[in-house]
Design a protein around this motif. Structure first.
Motif, short mmCIF file in Angstrom:
data_model
loop_
_atom_site.label_atom_id
_atom_site.label_comp_id
_atom_site.label_asym_id
_atom_site.label_seq_id
_atom_site.Cartn_x
_atom_site.Cartn_y
_atom_site.Cartn_z
N GLY A 83 49.03 -23.09 -33.19
CA GLY A 83 49.29 -23.83 -34.61
C GLY A 83 48.73 -25.27 -34.89
N GLU A 84 47.67 -25.52 -33.99
CA GLU A 84 47.10 -27.01 -34.26
C GLU A 84 45.50 -26.45 -34.28
OE1 GLU A 84 48.71 -30.18 -32.12
OE2 GLU A 84 50.44 -29.10 -31.98
N ARG A 85 44.87 -27.51 -34.96
CA ARG A 85 43.52 -27.20 -35.14
C ARG A 85 42.67 -28.57 -34.31
NH1 ARG A 85 42.22 -27.88 -40.66
NH2 ARG A 85 42.11 -29.78 -40.76
N LEU A 297 30.30 -9.00 -29.83
CA LEU A 297 31.09 -8.09 -29.37
C LEU A 297 32.04 -8.65 -28.33
CD1 LEU A 297 28.75 -4.93 -29.12
CD2 LEU A 297 30.57 -5.17 -30.56
N ILE A 298 33.30 -8.08 -28.17
CA ILE A 298 34.15 -8.66 -27.19
C ILE A 298 33.51 -8.58 -25.82
CG2 ILE A 298 36.58 -8.36 -26.23
CD1 ILE A 298 37.18 -6.93 -29.01
N LEU A 299 33.09 -7.61 -25.77
CA LEU A 299 32.41 -7.50 -24.11
C LEU A 299 31.29 -8.38 -23.73
CD1 LEU A 299 30.20 -5.31 -22.40
CD2 LEU A 299 30.30 -4.22 -24.71
N CYS A 300 30.40 -8.64 -24.82
CA CYS A 300 29.35 -9.66 -24.65
C CYS A 300 30.23 -11.12 -24.41
CB CYS A 300 28.51 -9.71 -25.69
SG CYS A 300 27.77 -8.33 -25.94
C1 LIG Z 1 37.92 -5.53 -38.13
C2 LIG Z 1 37.18 -6.05 -37.00
C3 LIG Z 1 36.75 -5.06 -36.03
C4 LIG Z 1 36.37 -5.32 -34.82
N1 LIG Z 1 35.99 -4.17 -34.04
C5 LIG Z 1 35.33 -4.58 -32.86
C6 LIG Z 1 35.11 -3.67 -31.79
O1 LIG Z 1 35.47 -2.25 -32.05
N2 LIG Z 1 34.40 -3.93 -30.74
C7 LIG Z 1 34.17 -5.21 -30.37
O2 LIG Z 1 33.78 -5.44 -29.20
N3 LIG Z 1 34.30 -6.24 -31.28
C8 LIG Z 1 34.75 -5.88 -32.53
N4 LIG Z 1 34.94 -6.86 -33.35
C9 LIG Z 1 34.64 -8.10 -33.20
C10 LIG Z 1 35.51 -8.93 -32.21
O3 LIG Z 1 36.93 -8.95 -32.75
C11 LIG Z 1 34.99 -10.19 -31.82
O4 LIG Z 1 33.78 -10.16 -31.32
C12 LIG Z 1 36.00 -11.11 -31.12
O5 LIG Z 1 37.25 -11.40 -31.61
C13 LIG Z 1 35.56 -12.58 -30.82
O6 LIG Z 1 36.40 -13.11 -29.84
P1 LIG Z 1 36.52 -14.79 -29.62
O7 LIG Z 1 37.47 -14.97 -28.88
O8 LIG Z 1 35.08 -15.25 -29.60
O9 LIG Z 1 36.96 -15.29 -31.09
P2 LIG Z 1 37.97 -14.83 -31.95
O10 LIG Z 1 38.58 -13.72 -31.81
O11 LIG Z 1 37.43 -15.02 -33.66
O12 LIG Z 1 39.00 -16.37 -31.97
C14 LIG Z 1 38.68 -17.41 -32.15
C15 LIG Z 1 40.08 -18.33 -32.21
O13 LIG Z 1 39.74 -19.65 -32.31
C16 LIG Z 1 40.21 -20.37 -33.23
N5 LIG Z 1 39.72 -21.61 -33.50
C17 LIG Z 1 38.41 -21.85 -34.10
N6 LIG Z 1 38.27 -23.01 -34.22
C18 LIG Z 1 39.24 -23.77 -34.29
C19 LIG Z 1 39.62 -25.11 -34.03
N7 LIG Z 1 38.86 -26.01 -34.48
N8 LIG Z 1 41.02 -25.35 -33.70
C20 LIG Z 1 41.71 -24.64 -33.25
N9 LIG Z 1 41.56 -23.12 -33.04
C21 LIG Z 1 40.42 -22.94 -33.69
C22 LIG Z 1 40.68 -19.51 -34.21
O14 LIG Z 1 41.95 -19.85 -35.04
C23 LIG Z 1 40.80 -17.85 -33.68
O15 LIG Z 1 41.80 -17.50 -33.10
C24 LIG Z 1 35.82 -6.44 -34.57
C25 LIG Z 1 36.07 -7.60 -35.54
C26 LIG Z 1 36.68 -7.29 -36.84
C27 LIG Z 1 37.17 -8.39 -37.84
#
Ligand SMILES: Cc1cc2nc3c(=O)[nH]c(=O)nc-3n(C[C@H](O)[C@H](O)[C@H](O)COP(=O)(O)OP(=O)(O)OC[C@H]3O[C@@H](n4cnc5c(N)ncnc54)[C@H](O)[C@@H]3O)c2cc1C
Ligand code: FES
Lengths: 335, 110
Positions: A83-85, A297-300
């Motif tokens: 809940g903090e940025r 992608l998540i896996l990447c």
């Molecule tokens: C509808 C949808 C369907 C998808 N389907 C797939 C799928 O089938 N397969 C797949 O591999 N991928 C899928 N994706 C993509 C996948 O969700 C993303 O690749 C993944 O969420 C990336 O993970 P991440 O941890 O990098 O970032 P995120 O999930 O975006 O999380 C980043 C977090 O960082 C926080 N954050 C950012 N900056 C700050 C800051 N300054 N201070 C505090 N917090 C901060 C944000 O609040 C967020 O909670 C989909 C995406 C969407 C939107």
């Protein structure tokens, strides 16, 4: 001051998996996220959708994947500032990073991992005059402490699950609840929609459809809103202590863009050798980074996190050698 | 080829692009725009969950009616009342859309 080895910005899937990979090589992690719950896009945008491209899991609901990642990370006891940025980042005299959030929480670590995805989730704000003025003075976009609404008059706007859920919840707490929605149908759990309808017909809440809050009034604190009904083309004022617009959240890169990192549009350029950024000691993994051939992608992101922690280890312990151990051999040794 | 149509897309700098897209591949307008390397954010990949594929329709082609989900998403993004607003990911390309003209909305900025 919270101290850790790896300070991870973003508790999305990539931030969470970083905790596990770091834990295997005995590095401690602390995560910061603007959302109140871990999971990033999976929690905020599509918790109930199945994902089909996680290796070894033919199909898994996004919400369940987050639950599993939390369970996988649990042995390594990650800390959370939720809940903090993450707002400001500066180097200390002994070469560590000091990160302060928008709420003033201080963190200290030798390594910062930016796993910020598409950016910080921020509430969508309606286009209303005086909205800024009344923020935290009657206008709230996120409900942190439902108790502040006890005995108060509340106007909620929106048509999704959070508007429905909070209407149901606050109907038990607040003096009065009015739900204002532009359309006549809702996008939410059928059960919640039904319960809201039932409360409205029982006169426990007021439901204003085809309607929108069009103006805010008050001196220092909000005390009235104007609500326009489009069908009847009329506007009425209503006394209220709070206005809670719940139109979902959308991601914005936010303060990270002022940290002198090399950016390509809204993404952080990294070296694919170890996902390091242009600033030594700061790494970026997951959706937020950019390199030739990048796929969001998540896996990447999982792969990137795994390679990144090795490099982070060598920065923290330059004199130590790391030998790759299979989990089948070493098991998971919790902290 | 018979099944290629032309679409005119005005980007956020006001530049008009003509793109060609096949109608037999189940592509949405959003995907056609992306495939032509025009910038469009489209965070959710076409699930009507982000509104970062918002366009204004500039020609008078007959478009598919909006689904509940599209309407709800446009509503959440405060675009519902704004004339000619659609989510480009919800418009699937068909031969009748040949000559369609659209302008990218501000939310599509990458
Ligand atoms: C509808 C949808 C369907 C998808 N389907 C797939 C799928 O089938 N397969 C797949 O591999 N991928 C899928 N994706 C993509 C996948 O969700 C993303 O690749 C993944 O969420 C990336 O993970 P991440 O941890 O990098 O970032 P995120 O999930 O975006 O999380 C980043 C977090 O960082 C926080 N954050 C950012 N900056 C700050 C800051 N300054 N201070 C505090 N917090 C901060 C944000 O609040 C967020 O909670 C989909 C995406 C969407 C939107
Ligand atoms: S791509 Fe997200 S709503 Fe169209």
């Amino acid at each position: 001051m919270i101290e850790t080895d790896l300070l991870i910005i973003g508790a999305g899937p990539c931030g969470l998996f970083t905790v596990f990979e770091a834990g295997l090589i005995k590095l401690r992690c602390h995560l910061i996220d603007a959302l109140a719950e871990p999971g990033g896009q999976l929690t905020e945008i599509y918790p109930k959708k199945p994902i089909y491209d996680i290796p070894g899991l033919p199909s898994i609901l996004a919400g369940d994947l987050v639950k599993n990642l939390m369970e996988q990370a649990a042995p390594f006891k990650p800390g959370f500032t939720l809940g903090e940025r993450a707002e400001t980042l500066e180097k200390t005299n002994d070469g560590k990073w000091k990160l302060v959030t928008n709420k003033g929480t201080e963190h200290l670590a030798p390594i910062v991992v930016i796993a910020g995805g598409l950016g910080c989730f921020e509430p969508r704000k309606p286009n209303l005059d005086l909205l800024d003025k009344f923020e935290d003075k009657g206008v709230e976009y996120i409900i942190k402490d439902p108790e502040i609404y006890r005995g108060q008059n509340v106007v909620i706007a929106g048509g999704g699950d959070s508007a429905l859920d909070w209407t149901l919840f606050l109907s038990e707490v607040a003096k009065s609840v009015t739900l204002v929605h532009r359309r006549t149908t809702f996008r939410g759990h059928p059960d919640s929609i039904q319960r809201v309808m039932d409360l409205a017909s029982a006169g426990k809440i007021e439901l204003l459809l085809n309607s929108e809050v069009t103006a805010l009034h008050g001196e220092d604190h909000l005390d009235k809103v104007s609500i326009t009904n489009f069908e009847e083309n009329n506007t009425a004022e209503r006394n209220t202590d709070h206005f809670i617009p719940l139109f979902g959240l959308s991601p914005k890169l936010g303060p990270i863009k002022d940290w002198q990192l090399n950016l390509n549009k809204e993404s952080i350029s990294v070296n694919t050798f170890d996902y390091s950024t242009n600033i030594p000691g700061i790494y970026a993994v997951g959706d937020i980074n950019d390199y030739p051939g990048k796929l969001r992608l998540i896996l990447c992101g999982f792969h990137e996190a795994t390679l990144m922690v090795q490099s982070a280890f060598k920065r923290i312990y330059p004199e130590k050698n790391l030998v790759l151990k299979y989990t089948t051999v070493s098991g998971v040794n919790s902290f | 080829m018979d099944d290629l149509i032309k679409i005119y897309v005005t980007d956020l700098d006001g530049v008009k692009h003509c793109i060609e897209a096949p109608t037999d591949m189940g592509l949405s307008l959003m995907e056609a725009i992306k495939a032509n390397e025009l910038q469009i954010k489209a965070t959710c990949g076409g699930m009507a969950l982000c509104a970062t594929c918002h366009v204004y329709i500039k020609s008078d082609h007959l478009l598919p009616t909006m689904s509940e989900d599209e309407e709800a998403m446009l509503d959440d993004a405060f675009l519902l009342g704004i004339p000619h607003s659609r989510l480009s990911c919800q418009i699937y390309l068909k031969p009748e859309l040949d000559g369609l003209e659209v302008q990218l909305g501000e939310n599509t900025a990458v």
